[in-house]
Design a protein around this motif. Structure first.
Motif, PDB file in Angstrom:
ATOM      1  N   ARG A  29       0.856  -1.193   0.000  1.00  0.00           N
ATOM      2  CA  ARG A  29       0.000   0.000   0.000  1.00  0.00           C
ATOM      3  C   ARG A  29       0.888   1.237   0.000  1.00  0.00           C
ATOM      4  O   ARG A  29       1.821   1.350   0.785  1.00  0.00           O
ATOM      5  CB  ARG A  29      -0.891   0.005   1.244  1.00  0.00           C
ATOM      6  CG  ARG A  29      -1.770   1.210   1.413  1.00  0.00           C
ATOM      7  CD  ARG A  29      -3.009   1.153   0.572  1.00  0.00           C
ATOM      8  NE  ARG A  29      -3.875   2.303   0.940  1.00  0.00           N
ATOM      9  CZ  ARG A  29      -4.968   2.585   0.333  1.00  0.00           C
ATOM     10  NH1 ARG A  29      -5.383   1.852  -0.646  1.00  0.00           N
ATOM     11  NH2 ARG A  29      -5.684   3.620   0.700  1.00  0.00           N
ATOM     12  N   VAL A  30       0.587   2.139  -0.919  1.00  0.00           N
ATOM     13  CA  VAL A  30       1.246   3.445  -0.966  1.00  0.00           C
ATOM     14  C   VAL A  30       0.205   4.448  -0.492  1.00  0.00           C
ATOM     15  O   VAL A  30      -0.820   4.652  -1.146  1.00  0.00           O
ATOM     16  CB  VAL A  30       1.718   3.789  -2.399  1.00  0.00           C
ATOM     17  CG1 VAL A  30       2.342   5.163  -2.420  1.00  0.00           C
ATOM     18  CG2 VAL A  30       2.685   2.737  -2.914  1.00  0.00           C
ATOM     19  N   SER A  31       0.444   5.042   0.672  1.00  0.00           N
ATOM     20  CA  SER A  31      -0.508   5.972   1.291  1.00  0.00           C
ATOM     21  C   SER A  31       0.067   7.376   1.327  1.00  0.00           C
ATOM     22  O   SER A  31       1.280   7.557   1.240  1.00  0.00           O
ATOM     23  CB  SER A  31      -0.824   5.534   2.719  1.00  0.00           C
ATOM     24  OG  SER A  31      -1.309   4.216   2.747  1.00  0.00           O
ATOM     25  N   PHE A  32      -0.822   8.352   1.469  1.00  0.00           N
ATOM     26  CA  PHE A  32      -0.366   9.742   1.572  1.00  0.00           C
ATOM     27  C   PHE A  32      -1.261  10.524   2.507  1.00  0.00           C
ATOM     28  O   PHE A  32      -2.410  10.145   2.773  1.00  0.00           O
ATOM     29  CB  PHE A  32      -0.308  10.415   0.195  1.00  0.00           C
ATOM     30  CG  PHE A  32      -1.634  10.478  -0.506  1.00  0.00           C
ATOM     31  CD1 PHE A  32      -2.535  11.503  -0.264  1.00  0.00           C
ATOM     32  CD2 PHE A  32      -1.985   9.497  -1.407  1.00  0.00           C
ATOM     33  CE1 PHE A  32      -3.762  11.558  -0.898  1.00  0.00           C
ATOM     34  CE2 PHE A  32      -3.219   9.532  -2.060  1.00  0.00           C
ATOM     35  CZ  PHE A  32      -4.103  10.572  -1.802  1.00  0.00           C
ATOM     36  N   VAL A  33      -0.720  11.641   2.996  1.00  0.00           N
ATOM     37  CA  VAL A  33      -1.453  12.565   3.859  1.00  0.00           C
ATOM     38  C   VAL A  33      -1.134  13.975   3.383  1.00  0.00           C
ATOM     39  O   VAL A  33       0.028  14.310   3.172  1.00  0.00           O
ATOM     40  CB  VAL A  33      -1.025  12.422   5.342  1.00  0.00           C
ATOM     41  CG1 VAL A  33      -1.783  13.406   6.220  1.00  0.00           C
ATOM     42  CG2 VAL A  33      -1.211  11.001   5.832  1.00  0.00           C
ATOM     43  N   THR A  47      -4.171   1.960  -4.779  1.00  0.00           N
ATOM     44  CA  THR A  47      -4.480   0.556  -4.534  1.00  0.00           C
ATOM     45  C   THR A  47      -3.736  -0.394  -5.466  1.00  0.00           C
ATOM     46  O   THR A  47      -3.802  -1.604  -5.267  1.00  0.00           O
ATOM     47  CB  THR A  47      -5.990   0.303  -4.655  1.00  0.00           C
ATOM     48  OG1 THR A  47      -6.409   0.660  -5.983  1.00  0.00           O
ATOM     49  CG2 THR A  47      -6.763   1.128  -3.628  1.00  0.00           C
ATOM     50  N   LYS A  48      -3.029   0.141  -6.472  1.00  0.00           N
ATOM     51  CA  LYS A  48      -2.319  -0.719  -7.422  1.00  0.00           C
ATOM     52  C   LYS A  48      -0.876  -0.258  -7.579  1.00  0.00           C
ATOM     53  O   LYS A  48      -0.615   0.822  -8.107  1.00  0.00           O
ATOM     54  CB  LYS A  48      -3.010  -0.717  -8.780  1.00  0.00           C
ATOM     55  CG  LYS A  48      -4.400  -1.309  -8.751  1.00  0.00           C
ATOM     56  CD  LYS A  48      -5.046  -1.266 -10.105  1.00  0.00           C
ATOM     57  CE  LYS A  48      -6.467  -1.798 -10.030  1.00  0.00           C
ATOM     58  NZ  LYS A  48      -7.186  -1.576 -11.294  1.00  0.00           N
ATOM     59  N   ALA A  49       0.045  -1.093  -7.118  1.00  0.00           N
ATOM     60  CA  ALA A  49       1.471  -0.824  -7.267  1.00  0.00           C
ATOM     61  C   ALA A  49       2.173  -2.139  -7.590  1.00  0.00           C
ATOM     62  O   ALA A  49       1.872  -3.180  -7.001  1.00  0.00           O
ATOM     63  CB  ALA A  49       2.044  -0.226  -5.993  1.00  0.00           C
ATOM     64  N   GLY A 176      -2.719  21.771   0.970  1.00  0.00           N
ATOM     65  CA  GLY A 176      -1.329  21.999   1.355  1.00  0.00           C
ATOM     66  C   GLY A 176      -0.356  21.555   0.277  1.00  0.00           C
ATOM     67  O   GLY A 176      -0.656  20.685  -0.530  1.00  0.00           O
ATOM     68  N   LYS A 177       0.830  22.159   0.272  1.00  0.00           N
ATOM     69  CA  LYS A 177       1.870  21.805  -0.693  1.00  0.00           C
ATOM     70  C   LYS A 177       2.592  20.528  -0.303  1.00  0.00           C
ATOM     71  O   LYS A 177       2.995  19.750  -1.155  1.00  0.00           O
ATOM     72  CB  LYS A 177       2.904  22.940  -0.801  1.00  0.00           C
ATOM     73  CG  LYS A 177       2.376  24.176  -1.452  1.00  0.00           C
ATOM     74  CD  LYS A 177       3.329  25.352  -1.528  1.00  0.00           C
ATOM     75  CE  LYS A 177       4.760  25.102  -1.245  1.00  0.00           C
ATOM     76  NZ  LYS A 177       5.644  26.233  -1.536  1.00  0.00           N
ATOM     77  N   LYS A 178       2.787  20.303   0.976  1.00  0.00           N
ATOM     78  CA  LYS A 178       3.543  19.147   1.455  1.00  0.00           C
ATOM     79  C   LYS A 178       2.662  17.900   1.486  1.00  0.00           C
ATOM     80  O   LYS A 178       1.510  17.953   1.929  1.00  0.00           O
ATOM     81  CB  LYS A 178       4.108  19.401   2.852  1.00  0.00           C
ATOM     82  CG  LYS A 178       5.047  20.585   2.929  1.00  0.00           C
ATOM     83  CD  LYS A 178       6.318  20.326   2.170  1.00  0.00           C
ATOM     84  CE  LYS A 178       7.281  21.496   2.336  1.00  0.00           C
ATOM     85  NZ  LYS A 178       8.479  21.331   1.544  1.00  0.00           N
ATOM     86  N   VAL A 179       3.221  16.796   1.016  1.00  0.00           N
ATOM     87  CA  VAL A 179       2.514  15.518   1.019  1.00  0.00           C
ATOM     88  C   VAL A 179       3.423  14.482   1.684  1.00  0.00           C
ATOM     89  O   VAL A 179       4.549  14.263   1.240  1.00  0.00           O
ATOM     90  CB  VAL A 179       2.162  15.055  -0.413  1.00  0.00           C
ATOM     91  CG1 VAL A 179       1.444  13.710  -0.379  1.00  0.00           C
ATOM     92  CG2 VAL A 179       1.326  16.105  -1.134  1.00  0.00           C
ATOM     93  N   LYS A 180       2.927  13.887   2.761  1.00  0.00           N
ATOM     94  CA  LYS A 180       3.669  12.815   3.427  1.00  0.00           C
ATOM     95  C   LYS A 180       3.287  11.500   2.774  1.00  0.00           C
ATOM     96  O   LYS A 180       2.103  11.228   2.559  1.00  0.00           O
ATOM     97  CB  LYS A 180       3.342  12.774   4.919  1.00  0.00           C
ATOM     98  CG  LYS A 180       3.857  13.976   5.667  1.00  0.00           C
ATOM     99  CD  LYS A 180       3.529  13.888   7.136  1.00  0.00           C
ATOM    100  CE  LYS A 180       4.026  15.140   7.849  1.00  0.00           C
ATOM    101  NZ  LYS A 180       3.677  15.134   9.275  1.00  0.00           N
ATOM    102  N   ILE A 181       4.294  10.692   2.477  1.00  0.00           N
ATOM    103  CA  ILE A 181       4.063   9.406   1.809  1.00  0.00           C
ATOM    104  C   ILE A 181       4.521   8.292   2.744  1.00  0.00           C
ATOM    105  O   ILE A 181       5.601   8.365   3.327  1.00  0.00           O
ATOM    106  CB  ILE A 181       4.831   9.342   0.478  1.00  0.00           C
ATOM    107  CG1 ILE A 181       4.339  10.457  -0.448  1.00  0.00           C
ATOM    108  CG2 ILE A 181       4.655   7.974  -0.176  1.00  0.00           C
ATOM    109  CD1 ILE A 181       5.169  10.632  -1.700  1.00  0.00           C
ATOM    110  N   GLU A 182       3.664   7.275   2.864  1.00  0.00           N
ATOM    111  CA  GLU A 182       3.971   6.104   3.688  1.00  0.00           C
ATOM    112  C   GLU A 182       3.755   4.860   2.839  1.00  0.00           C
ATOM    113  O   GLU A 182       2.727   4.747   2.161  1.00  0.00           O
ATOM    114  CB  GLU A 182       3.070   6.062   4.920  1.00  0.00           C
ATOM    115  CG  GLU A 182       3.241   7.258   5.830  1.00  0.00           C
ATOM    116  CD  GLU A 182       2.263   7.271   6.995  1.00  0.00           C
ATOM    117  OE1 GLU A 182       1.318   6.442   6.993  1.00  0.00           O
ATOM    118  OE2 GLU A 182       2.428   8.095   7.881  1.00  0.00           O
ATOM    119  N   ILE A 183       4.716   3.954   2.883  1.00  0.00           N
ATOM    120  CA  ILE A 183       4.652   2.756   2.063  1.00  0.00           C
ATOM    121  C   ILE A 183       4.839   1.525   2.944  1.00  0.00           C
ATOM    122  O   ILE A 183       5.733   1.501   3.782  1.00  0.00           O
ATOM    123  CB  ILE A 183       5.755   2.779   0.984  1.00  0.00           C
ATOM    124  CG1 ILE A 183       5.614   4.032   0.127  1.00  0.00           C
ATOM    125  CG2 ILE A 183       5.719   1.510   0.126  1.00  0.00           C
ATOM    126  CD1 ILE A 183       6.868   4.406  -0.631  1.00  0.00           C
TER     127      ILE A 183
END
Length: 191
Positions: A29-33, A47-49, A176-183
């Protein structure tokens, strides 16, 4: 320390022996905030990587290639997802995939390391650094050798040409400009 079968000891950690692992889309899962209205956070993911992880003889020479289906973006709100797929954001009709290709691994210590590589969103490629943790190695009940990793980074979406926004009456902007990515990723050994 004796490393379990399929692993070897490196800096006090049992890591996989050299080989190629395909990323398991069902367990990745590649998630973002991202900030919304300057007061809350919107969470979502893709949902697809797919991709590959190649563990080299010298672990610091290992590399990763990932392709993310841009249209698979999911924030749980259909209208927002449609807007994120549009030319204002990802423009999935023109650029159907986000890609990441690692260029180097640095600082392996205690199962944690930095993975540096080229992230391409739309038609813009920028170098990013991910903080990665090797989660472990296991054999599935079906006999597959599996490895797990988690990773985080933060990007500025405007660096990738995603500049759409809307000013707020009270000051600030809608997105917002900043995007946190969690994998969170699992890989299955192929060779």
């Amino acid at each position: 320390m004796t490393a379990p079968v399929g692993t070897r000891e490196y800096n006090g950690v049992a890591i996989p022996t050299p080989g190629k692992f395909d990323i398991d889309p069902a367990h990745t899962r590649v998630s973002f905030v991202a900030k919304h209205l300057m007061v809350s956070k919107v969470r979502g993911g893709f949902t697809k990587a797919t991709g590959t992880i190649v563990i080299a003889e010298d672990p610091l020479e290992s590399h990763v290639e990932v392709e993310i289906d841009a249209a698979s973006i999911d924030t749980g709100v259909a209208d927002r997802d449609g807007h994120l797929r549009s030319a204002d954001f990802l423009d999935v009709e023109k650029w159907p995939a986000l890609t990441f290709k690692s260029t180097r691994v640095t600082g392996f210590s205690g199962g944690e390391f930095k993975l540096v590589g080229d992230l391409t969103i739309r038609d813009v490629t920028r170098e990013v650094e991910l903080d990665v943790e090797f989660e472990g190695h296991a054999k599935s009940p079906w006999g597959q050798e599996v490895i797990g990793f988690s990773a985080t980074t933060e990007i500025d979406r405007e660096d990738f040409g995603i500049t759409w926004n809307q000013a707020l009456e009270t000051g600030g902007v809608l997105v917002g400009k900043k995007v946190k990515i969690e994998i969170g990723a699992e890989g299955v050994r192929q060779g």
